[in-house]
Write a protein that holds these residues in place. Structure first.
Motif, PDB file in Angstrom:
ATOM      1  N   ASP A 152       0.827  -1.218   0.000  1.00  0.00           N
ATOM      2  CA  ASP A 152       0.000   0.000   0.000  1.00  0.00           C
ATOM      3  C   ASP A 152       0.862   1.269   0.000  1.00  0.00           C
ATOM      4  N   VAL A 153       1.986   1.232   0.683  1.00  0.00           N
ATOM      5  CA  VAL A 153       2.901   2.381   0.695  1.00  0.00           C
ATOM      6  C   VAL A 153       3.489   2.589  -0.700  1.00  0.00           C
ATOM      7  N   VAL A 154       3.861   1.496  -1.367  1.00  0.00           N
ATOM      8  CA  VAL A 154       4.418   1.592  -2.723  1.00  0.00           C
ATOM      9  C   VAL A 154       3.371   2.134  -3.689  1.00  0.00           C
ATOM     10  N   LYS A 155       2.112   1.689  -3.528  1.00  0.00           N
ATOM     11  CA  LYS A 155       1.027   2.200  -4.385  1.00  0.00           C
ATOM     12  C   LYS A 155       0.860   3.706  -4.212  1.00  0.00           C
ATOM     13  N   GLU A 156       0.912   4.171  -2.979  1.00  0.00           N
ATOM     14  CA  GLU A 156       0.793   5.607  -2.717  1.00  0.00           C
ATOM     15  C   GLU A 156       1.987   6.374  -3.306  1.00  0.00           C
ATOM     16  N   ALA A 157       3.181   5.798  -3.197  1.00  0.00           N
ATOM     17  CA  ALA A 157       4.367   6.431  -3.773  1.00  0.00           C
ATOM     18  C   ALA A 157       4.254   6.511  -5.293  1.00  0.00           C
ATOM     19  N   TYR A 158       3.727   5.462  -5.917  1.00  0.00           N
ATOM     20  CA  TYR A 158       3.523   5.471  -7.371  1.00  0.00           C
ATOM     21  C   TYR A 158       2.454   6.484  -7.776  1.00  0.00           C
ATOM     22  N   ARG A 159       1.441   6.656  -6.940  1.00  0.00           N
ATOM     23  CA  ARG A 159       0.401   7.643  -7.251  1.00  0.00           C
ATOM     24  C   ARG A 159       1.014   9.046  -7.331  1.00  0.00           C
ATOM     25  N   ILE A 160       1.899   9.351  -6.405  1.00  0.00           N
ATOM     26  CA  ILE A 160       2.569  10.651  -6.416  1.00  0.00           C
ATOM     27  C   ILE A 160       3.513  10.749  -7.617  1.00  0.00           C
ATOM     28  N   ALA A 161       4.199   9.656  -7.939  1.00  0.00           N
ATOM     29  CA  ALA A 161       5.132   9.663  -9.070  1.00  0.00           C
ATOM     30  C   ALA A 161       4.398   9.857 -10.396  1.00  0.00           C
ATOM     31  N   LYS A 162       3.192   9.301 -10.507  1.00  0.00           N
ATOM     32  CA  LYS A 162       2.424   9.437 -11.757  1.00  0.00           C
ATOM     33  C   LYS A 162       2.055  10.883 -12.039  1.00  0.00           C
ATOM     34  N   LEU A 163       1.947  11.707 -10.991  1.00  0.00           N
ATOM     35  CA  LEU A 163       1.649  13.123 -11.189  1.00  0.00           C
ATOM     36  C   LEU A 163       2.814  13.856 -11.840  1.00  0.00           C
ATOM     37  N   LYS A 164       4.011  13.327 -11.703  1.00  0.00           N
ATOM     38  CA  LYS A 164       5.203  13.975 -12.226  1.00  0.00           C
ATOM     39  C   LYS A 164       5.597  13.458 -13.604  1.00  0.00           C
ATOM     40  N   LEU A 165       4.934  12.414 -14.090  1.00  0.00           N
ATOM     41  CA  LEU A 165       5.268  11.808 -15.377  1.00  0.00           C
ATOM     42  C   LEU A 165       4.186  12.094 -16.409  1.00  0.00           C
ATOM     43  N   SER A 166       4.592  12.198 -17.670  1.00  0.00           N
ATOM     44  CA  SER A 166       3.632  12.325 -18.767  1.00  0.00           C
ATOM     45  C   SER A 166       3.048  10.952 -19.066  1.00  0.00           C
ATOM     46  N   GLY A 167       1.815  10.919 -19.543  1.00  0.00           N
ATOM     47  CA  GLY A 167       1.214   9.655 -19.951  1.00  0.00           C
ATOM     48  C   GLY A 167       0.379   9.010 -18.868  1.00  0.00           C
ATOM     49  N   ASP A 168      -0.094   7.788 -19.178  1.00  0.00           N
ATOM     50  CA  ASP A 168      -0.966   7.036 -18.286  1.00  0.00           C
ATOM     51  C   ASP A 168      -0.273   5.741 -17.888  1.00  0.00           C
ATOM     52  N   TYR A 169      -0.425   5.333 -16.632  1.00  0.00           N
ATOM     53  CA  TYR A 169       0.286   4.173 -16.105  1.00  0.00           C
ATOM     54  C   TYR A 169      -0.641   3.298 -15.271  1.00  0.00           C
ATOM     55  N   ARG A 170      -0.249   2.039 -15.122  1.00  0.00           N
ATOM     56  CA  ARG A 170      -0.969   1.121 -14.238  1.00  0.00           C
ATOM     57  C   ARG A 170       0.053   0.487 -13.297  1.00  0.00           C
ATOM     58  N   ILE A 171      -0.466  -0.032 -12.185  1.00  0.00           N
ATOM     59  CA  ILE A 171       0.396  -0.656 -11.182  1.00  0.00           C
ATOM     60  C   ILE A 171       0.160  -2.159 -11.230  1.00  0.00           C
ATOM     61  N   GLU A 172       1.233  -2.923 -11.379  1.00  0.00           N
ATOM     62  CA  GLU A 172       1.151  -4.388 -11.398  1.00  0.00           C
ATOM     63  C   GLU A 172       1.833  -4.936 -10.154  1.00  0.00           C
ATOM     64  N   ILE A 173       1.118  -5.844  -9.464  1.00  0.00           N
ATOM     65  CA  ILE A 173       1.653  -6.481  -8.254  1.00  0.00           C
ATOM     66  C   ILE A 173       1.759  -7.967  -8.534  1.00  0.00           C
ATOM     67  N   LYS A 174       2.929  -8.525  -8.276  1.00  0.00           N
ATOM     68  CA  LYS A 174       3.093  -9.964  -8.471  1.00  0.00           C
ATOM     69  C   LYS A 174       3.985 -10.542  -7.381  1.00  0.00           C
ATOM     70  N   ARG A 175       3.741 -11.785  -7.101  1.00  0.00           N
ATOM     71  CA  ARG A 175       4.573 -12.490  -6.125  1.00  0.00           C
ATOM     72  C   ARG A 175       5.914 -12.768  -6.795  1.00  0.00           C
ATOM     73  N   PHE A 176       6.977 -12.409  -6.103  1.00  0.00           N
ATOM     74  CA  PHE A 176       8.305 -12.527  -6.691  1.00  0.00           C
ATOM     75  C   PHE A 176       8.975 -13.792  -6.188  1.00  0.00           C
ATOM     76  N   GLU A 177       9.334 -14.631  -7.121  1.00  0.00           N
ATOM     77  CA  GLU A 177      10.039 -15.864  -6.773  1.00  0.00           C
ATOM     78  C   GLU A 177      11.302 -15.923  -7.615  1.00  0.00           C
ATOM     79  N   GLY A 178      12.401 -15.738  -6.961  1.00  0.00           N
ATOM     80  CA  GLY A 178      13.663 -15.727  -7.682  1.00  0.00           C
ATOM     81  C   GLY A 178      14.613 -14.714  -7.088  1.00  0.00           C
ATOM     82  N   ARG A 179      15.569 -14.326  -7.905  1.00  0.00           N
ATOM     83  CA  ARG A 179      16.584 -13.370  -7.477  1.00  0.00           C
ATOM     84  C   ARG A 179      16.626 -12.221  -8.459  1.00  0.00           C
ATOM     85  N   ILE A 180      17.018 -11.056  -7.954  1.00  0.00           N
ATOM     86  CA  ILE A 180      17.115  -9.873  -8.812  1.00  0.00           C
ATOM     87  C   ILE A 180      18.404  -9.928  -9.597  1.00  0.00           C
TER      88      ILE A 180
END
Length: 180
Positions: A152-180
């Motif tokens: 939920d904190v990341v979603k709120e941070a992305y909401r603020i970031a979308k105000l600073k970017l041009s265009g339209d965006y969506r938020i995708e949440i997925k369970r991460f299994e693996g390594r970066i």
């Protein structure tokens, strides 16, 4: 003169236009590209490699994102995550890189301007900045977190970031299994 508005550069029209010189090959290259304002692409806990959740900010439409837009959005997301989640509990990566060189053909105004400028003759323009060319489905930002409560904190941070970017965006949440 200050920066031109982002609406002047945000549309993606076909492929990137670059100068094609036939007679003088020296003129076929853009020289002196200004440095991008965004310097840091990985933030948070870089040492930990196993995370539970991945939250992505994905573009819905084709757009060009200027380097100063990416930096402003990056700073907003990073600050909120540091304050609310803590440096040890997230890993944040900027996935869009500003490669494309933006140019401007400045036209002089005022008295005697006709003696100084050439109008549209040799109107390729001088480099004024860089932009990331983002197509639909491209991930712009990614955040990996430990707990589901932090999403939920990341979603709120992305909401603020979308105000600073041009265009339209969506938020995708997925369970991460693996390594970066």
């Amino acid at each position: 003169m200050g920066l031109r508005p982002a609406k002047c550069y945000r549309s993606l029209k076909g492929k990137a236009y670059t100068r094609k010189a036939v007679r003088v090959m020296k003129k076929a290259y853009i020289r002196g590209i200004p440095g991008a304002r965004i310097r840091i692409f990985d933030m948070g806990n870089k040492s930990k490699r196993e995370w539970m959740w991945e939250v992505d900010l994905v573009a819905k439409e084709p757009v060009q994102l200027r380097h100063n837009q990416l930096e402003a959005a990056r700073m907003a997301v990073n600050k909120m995550l540091l304050d609310k989640v803590g440096r040890a509990n997230f890993f944040f990566r900027v996935r869009a890189f500003p490669h494309h060189v933006l140019r401007e053909n400045p036209l002089a105004t005022g008295a005697g301007a006709d003696r100084f400028q050439k109008g549209m003759r040799h109107a390729f323009g001088r480099p004024i900045g860089t932009a990331a060319r983002v197509k639909p489905g491209k991930v712009v930002f990614s955040v990996w977190v430990d707990k589901k409560d932090f999403i939920d904190v990341v979603k709120e941070a992305y909401r603020i970031a979308k105000l600073k970017l041009s265009g339209d965006y969506r938020i995708e949440i997925k369970r991460f299994e693996g390594r970066i």
